[in-house]
Design an enzyme around this catalytic site. Sequence first.
Site, PDB file in Angstrom:
ATOM      1  N   GLY A 164      -6.361   4.477  -8.477  1.00 42.00           N
ATOM      2  CA  GLY A 164      -6.814   5.461  -7.571  1.00 42.00           C
ATOM      3  C   GLY A 164      -5.934   6.370  -7.031  1.00 42.00           C
ATOM      4  O   GLY A 164      -5.269   6.044  -5.949  1.00 42.00           O
ATOM      5  N   ILE A 165      -5.674   7.565  -7.481  1.00 45.04           N
ATOM      6  CA  ILE A 165      -4.886   8.563  -6.839  1.00 45.04           C
ATOM      7  C   ILE A 165      -5.682   9.952  -6.739  1.00 45.04           C
ATOM      8  O   ILE A 165      -5.970  10.552  -7.407  1.00 45.04           O
ATOM      9  CB  ILE A 165      -3.591   8.748  -7.708  1.00 45.04           C
ATOM     10  N   GLY A 166      -5.983   9.953  -5.366  1.00 46.14           N
ATOM     11  CA  GLY A 166      -6.732  11.220  -5.073  1.00 46.14           C
ATOM     12  C   GLY A 166      -8.441  11.127  -4.995  1.00 46.14           C
ATOM     13  O   GLY A 166      -8.619  12.348  -4.754  1.00 46.14           O
ATOM     14  N   ASP A 169       0.820  -1.206   0.133  1.00 43.33           N
ATOM     15  CA  ASP A 169      -0.040  -0.058  -0.013  1.00 43.33           C
ATOM     16  C   ASP A 169       0.721   1.137   0.020  1.00 43.33           C
ATOM     17  O   ASP A 169       1.568   1.508   1.097  1.00 43.33           O
ATOM     18  CB  ASP A 169      -0.871   0.089   1.337  1.00 43.33           C
ATOM     19  N   GLY A 219     -11.691   4.085  -4.369  1.00 39.56           N
ATOM     20  CA  GLY A 219     -11.903   5.706  -4.273  1.00 39.56           C
ATOM     21  C   GLY A 219     -12.748   6.386  -5.048  1.00 39.56           C
ATOM     22  O   GLY A 219     -13.222   5.843  -6.027  1.00 39.56           O
ATOM     23  N   SER A 242     -15.254   5.234   3.100  1.00 39.16           N
ATOM     24  CA  SER A 242     -16.207   6.170   3.760  1.00 39.16           C
ATOM     25  C   SER A 242     -17.743   5.360   3.934  1.00 39.16           C
ATOM     26  O   SER A 242     -18.301   5.780   4.823  1.00 39.16           O
ATOM     27  CB  SER A 242     -16.457   7.458   3.020  1.00 39.16           C
ATOM     28  N   CYS A 265      -9.251  12.487   1.047  1.00 38.08           N
ATOM     29  CA  CYS A 265      -7.776  12.543   0.559  1.00 38.08           C
ATOM     30  C   CYS A 265      -7.731  13.877  -0.347  1.00 38.08           C
ATOM     31  O   CYS A 265      -8.583  14.464  -0.663  1.00 38.08           O
ATOM     32  CB  CYS A 265      -7.857  11.243  -0.821  1.00 38.08           C
ATOM     33  N   SER A 297     -29.979  14.202 -12.230  1.00 39.84           N
ATOM     34  CA  SER A 297     -29.971  12.732 -11.915  1.00 39.84           C
ATOM     35  C   SER A 297     -30.563  12.647 -10.383  1.00 39.84           C
ATOM     36  O   SER A 297     -30.860  11.471  -9.984  1.00 39.84           O
ATOM     37  CB  SER A 297     -28.633  12.313 -12.048  1.00 39.84           C
ATOM     38  N   ARG A 327       3.647   5.498   3.588  1.00 31.48           N
ATOM     39  CA  ARG A 327       2.836   5.422   2.389  1.00 31.48           C
ATOM     40  C   ARG A 327       2.838   6.485   1.613  1.00 31.48           C
ATOM     41  O   ARG A 327       2.798   6.658   0.217  1.00 31.48           O
ATOM     42  CB  ARG A 327       1.201   5.309   2.789  1.00 31.48           C
TER      43      ARG A 327
END
Length: 493
Positions: free
Chosen positions: A303-305, A253, A344, A367, A310, A476, A406
């Site tokens: 997934g970055i951010g 990780d 994420g 979350s 985050c 939506s 990390r």
Amino acid sequence: MSNWDTKFLKKGYTFDDVLLIPAESHVLPNEVDLKTKLADNLTLNIPIITAAMDTVTGSKMAIAIARAGGLGVIHKNMSITEQAEEVRKVKRSENGVIIDPFFLTPEHKVSEAEELMQRYRISGVPIVETLANRKLVGIITNRDMRFISNYNAPISEHMTSEHLVTAAVGTDLETAERILHEHRIEKLPLVDNSGRLSGLITIKDIEKVIEFPHAAKDEFGRLLVAAAVGVTSDTFERAEALFEAGADAIVIDTAHGHSAGVLRKIAEIRAHFPNRTLIAGNIATAEGARALYDAGVDVVKVGIGPGSICTTRVVAGVGVPQVTAIYDAAAVAREYGKTIIADGGIKYSGDIVKALAAGGNAVMLGSMFAGTDEAPGETEIYQGRKFKTYRGMGSIAAMKKGSSDRYFQGSVNEANKLVPEGIEGRVAYKGAASDIVFQMLGGIRSGMGYVGAGDIQELHENAQFVEMSGAGLIESHPHDVQITNEAPNYSVH
């Protein structure tokens, strides 16, 4: 010097930018198969994984999600011994056949049996002649100990040794259940031809098989579990301890998996554990996925951010919108015949369908589970409502606890010198994780029914997206109305 067209490669999309287009369907939601094979020894019955975060996944969460058919990743913000113990709790929580039961000898004290029972929440311990020969000579249970006053007495004075009911190694659960009911006992020791203890079947485990028919299990009938490791000096020691404890996979990780130091460490881990399942991340590009697969990874985490807690994208200015990142990484995964986890940015069950349709084989959620009973976060009351604490592993508090490596800040000793990439907050209390999973699966099945996909592979092949405008997003969601009663699968963020 790059020109404008090469500097700005393309447009990136995330979940709120797109919708799946409904198509002709011959699939009803209750006919959808959600099974997903991530690696040779890692098949889940639902494509849901709980995040390796210290306010999301400990042993309680891992047990709950595995019973539902998914996978929990035990976080690493604890000592190696503590993390390995968390893995053991999951592996021992449910068994078809317990292949390595605890046992004591007649010379052990009653207090030692009691300590073992309390520690692992078991109701009895087989007793063997010696630790070396493991020849079964008795069993001691809660009933035997109920009226004991001297807990320093040897077990031999209180164990049941006559008329022991046993079965041969290889006895199936159906036969075992019949024997247990016939003799009105709760535990059935399995012995070989020499009378040596070789396993144990309990009525509790048989009842759990019936209660949780879709549980994700290994070949021995134990719940699946993974655990996180970092890229640090203790990586090999931690990984060794986790695999020894029974982890089905480890998750390497890091915040930036497409980093030379990380890739070197992963290659070393693969050489050290050639036959183990390795999951690693995070990356957000096709090139990042390719580099991880070349280093020896089985499953790539994408997934970055995008996570709600985050701040990488605003602190560092780096990332790729999640749907685009998933799509690009999935194309490489198909080349290698391997898989990806979308990690994420998911707020609703519809986002899970979009993540899978873009090429994900499973999603990792933080979350959405942080507010459940099983999450390790603390419960607090705020303005008359119940909440649970939730923090990013890049937050100051989490980094001080052990996750700074990390974010490549493992050598920083002073808190005020840490540069966080996450925040601390709270999420609404949600009750049992099983209730959340139920609603999620209903939404996923519904979405797949709309696009005519009977399984995740068909969703990959057939799903089509439409780009959505800002007005389309407003349309939506519920609009032009005041919500008086929140639905269990929708809340206003």
